[in-house]
Design a protein around this motif. Structure first.
Motif, PDB file in Angstrom:
ATOM      1  N   GLN A  29     -41.061  32.221 -50.643  1.00  0.00           N
ATOM      2  CA  GLN A  29     -40.765  32.593 -52.029  1.00  0.00           C
ATOM      3  C   GLN A  29     -41.802  32.021 -52.990  1.00  0.00           C
ATOM      4  N   ILE A  30     -42.282  30.808 -52.730  1.00  0.00           N
ATOM      5  CA  ILE A  30     -43.356  30.238 -53.563  1.00  0.00           C
ATOM      6  C   ILE A  30     -44.577  31.155 -53.506  1.00  0.00           C
ATOM      7  N   ILE A  31     -44.921  31.600 -52.301  1.00  0.00           N
ATOM      8  CA  ILE A  31     -46.091  32.471 -52.145  1.00  0.00           C
ATOM      9  C   ILE A  31     -45.875  33.791 -52.882  1.00  0.00           C
ATOM     10  N   GLU A  32     -44.671  34.345 -52.753  1.00  0.00           N
ATOM     11  CA  GLU A  32     -44.362  35.605 -53.445  1.00  0.00           C
ATOM     12  C   GLU A  32     -44.535  35.444 -54.958  1.00  0.00           C
ATOM     13  N   PHE A  33     -44.028  34.326 -55.491  1.00  0.00           N
ATOM     14  CA  PHE A  33     -44.146  34.061 -56.924  1.00  0.00           C
ATOM     15  C   PHE A  33     -45.610  33.913 -57.352  1.00  0.00           C
ATOM     16  N   VAL A  34     -46.374  33.104 -56.628  1.00  0.00           N
ATOM     17  CA  VAL A  34     -47.775  32.858 -57.001  1.00  0.00           C
ATOM     18  C   VAL A  34     -48.586  34.149 -56.907  1.00  0.00           C
ATOM     19  N   LYS A  35     -48.326  34.911 -55.876  1.00  0.00           N
ATOM     20  CA  LYS A  35     -49.045  36.179 -55.706  1.00  0.00           C
ATOM     21  C   LYS A  35     -48.742  37.139 -56.868  1.00  0.00           C
TER      22      LYS A  35
END
Length: 475
Positions: free
Chosen positions: A87-93
């Motif tokens: 989810q962190i990666i999804e947000f940053v992306k």
């Protein structure tokens, strides 16, 4: 601190260290400091329960937390930590990535002049978006009330929620409850997206981007997700293309303008990124670039007389005093990261001069660290690397060979911070970057494994299962 505690647990088997780590990770993930609607972590919490955040989101926090949750997943195999990482990666992306592939610095706390306005909810608003049935379910799970939990409004959180009990109450299984809550989250996210979005600080900082690249590489390796690697590669290419001028690493980029010669943090964090990229891909070019940057870092920042790295390079504007920063605050210090990564690089390449330099740093800063250990926990990771029994694993074998790939995947998934893994098709591939490994012999055409401790190796084996058992069987 959590990275240190996990390594300490791995070395000593001290259950309290793991308990502290998991309690903190779960507390943050349950709290309002985590954005349960759009993901990503806010900068800090204003209370002891992690409920009310300062709503600003920083790239470096999310990068460091991505690494920490991924390592916690390696250690515990708790699926929740994997979900938070993804989810962190999804947000940053989605919200912090420039079209060229690098990462923005921060997202403000305020919108329309009000802190948190973009993120908080009234109960009526939630019920309007979701309808009564789904709305009531969401409100119960995420602590959304008439009176609110923050200045008359609500910060969604799971602090007091027991999903298993809730599922029972509504005669659902946990999976069904989670599906309903995910449907609700998506609807609320769509509704929130219509609000006035906070200001984005669109500076691209070398150091913070390097932290995110390191986190993405680790996540790609552990979760076997090549798309994370693609994101990391794009950002790394951006840094190498736009933030290196005349061979000198620079600090920041914005709208085509590049400013300021890089500090020790920029070099040390980029070194970390290169090593993580190597461990995710086993492409030697990352090791080569790590070695080159390390030599530049030593040339520009190393204090030959007393040990340690100055904050500014010798080619920077001359100051009355060149400072050395060792304290690990919201970000680990450049000296801390440099020490840890030099130990890792030394063990990968056999360059023992780097180990000597790192050892000198532990003498140089001994008094400062001993006066306040908890303020230097990244620096102390290096001390753990010296103290834990280290293993160098050298593997030869054709790319795509089933035995080789199985061995690498198992090692990549495991939490073994005291291991370094070198991989090539033939020993001669290492002649330039890790000469010690170029001396070894491959057994026929088979995947061959050397297990070494402090560069003293056991007999090579082609029995991958036996090697894995020896390397990964817990005490």
């Amino acid at each position: 601190m959590l990275m240190f505690l996990m390594r300490y647990y791995k070395w000593k088997g001290e259950e309290q260290a793991l308990f502290m780590t998991e309690k903190t990770l779960n507390g943050m993930a349950n709290g309002g400091i985590y954005d349960h609607i759009g993901y990503g972590f806010a900068r800090y919490s204003t209370d002891a329960m992690w409920l009310v955040p300062h709503f600003e989101k920083m790239l470096y926090d999310n990068a460091l937390l991505l690494t920490t949750y991924t390592e916690a997943y390696q250690l515990t195999k708790n699926e929740r930590y994997k979900a938070i990482s993804e989810q962190i990666i999804e947000f940053v992306k989605r919200e912090m990535t420039a079209k060229e592939g690098a990462f923005y610095s921060a997202i403000d706390a305020d919108s329309e002049g009000v802190e948190g306005k973009y993120y908080v909810w009234d109960k009526d608003e939630v019920l309007n978006v979701l309808g009564t049935e789904l709305g009531d379910l969401f409100c119960e799970a995420y602590d959304i009330t008439e009176n609110g939990n923050f200045e008359g409004h609500n910060v969604p959180n799971l602090i007091h929620t027991d999903l298993a009990s809730m599922a029972k109450k509504y005669e659902l299984n946990e999976e069904q409850l989670k599906e309903k809550l995910e449907t609700a989250r998506q609807k609320l996210f769509a509704a929130r997206s219509l609000r006035v979005y906070p200001h984005v600080d669109d500076k691209i900082l070398t150091a913070w981007n390097a932290l995110m690249i390191a986190g993405l590489a680790k996540a790609a390796k552990v979760y076997e997700n090549d798309s994370y690697l693609d994101i990391a590669k794009q950002a790394l290419t951006f840094i190498e293309t736009h933030l290196v001028q005349d061979g000198r690493l620079m600090v920041r980029y914005r709208e085509g303008e590049v400013k300021n010669k890089g500090f020790i943090d920029d070099y040390a964090y980029l070194l970390w990124a290169y090593i993580e990229m190597y461990e995710a891909t086993f492409e030697r070019s990352y090791l080569e670039r790590a070695s080159e940057r390390t030599q530049e870092m030593l040339e520009l920042f190393w204090d030959e007389a007393n040990g340690g790295f100055y904050f500014t390079g010798k080619d920077a504007e001359q100051l009355i005093v060149r400072e050395k920063e060792i304290y690990d605050g919201a970000l680990p210090s450049g000296n801390s990261v440099a020490a840890v990564q030099m130990i890792r690089l030394a063990r990968l390449t056999g360059d023992l001069q780097l180990l000597d330099k790192a050892e000198k740093m532990y003498l140089t800063f001994k008094r400062q660290v001993e006066a306040y250990e908890s303020g230097h926990t990244f620096f102390l990771q290096g001390l753990l690397l010296f103290a834990m029994p280290a293993k160098e694993i050298v593997i030869f074998g054709k790319k795509g060979d089933e035995k080789r790939e199985r061995l690498l995947k198992q090692l990549q998934k495991a939490f073994v911070p005291n291991y370094t893994v070198l991989v090539a098709e033939h020993p001669s591939d290492f002649s330039a970057i890790a000469p010690f490994a170029a001396e070894y012999k491959q057994i026929g055409e088979e995947t061959t494994v050397y297990i070494c401790e402090n560069f003293a190796c056991l007999q090579p084996t082609t029995d991958v299962e036996a090697a894995l058992k020896q390397l990964l069987d817990e005490k």
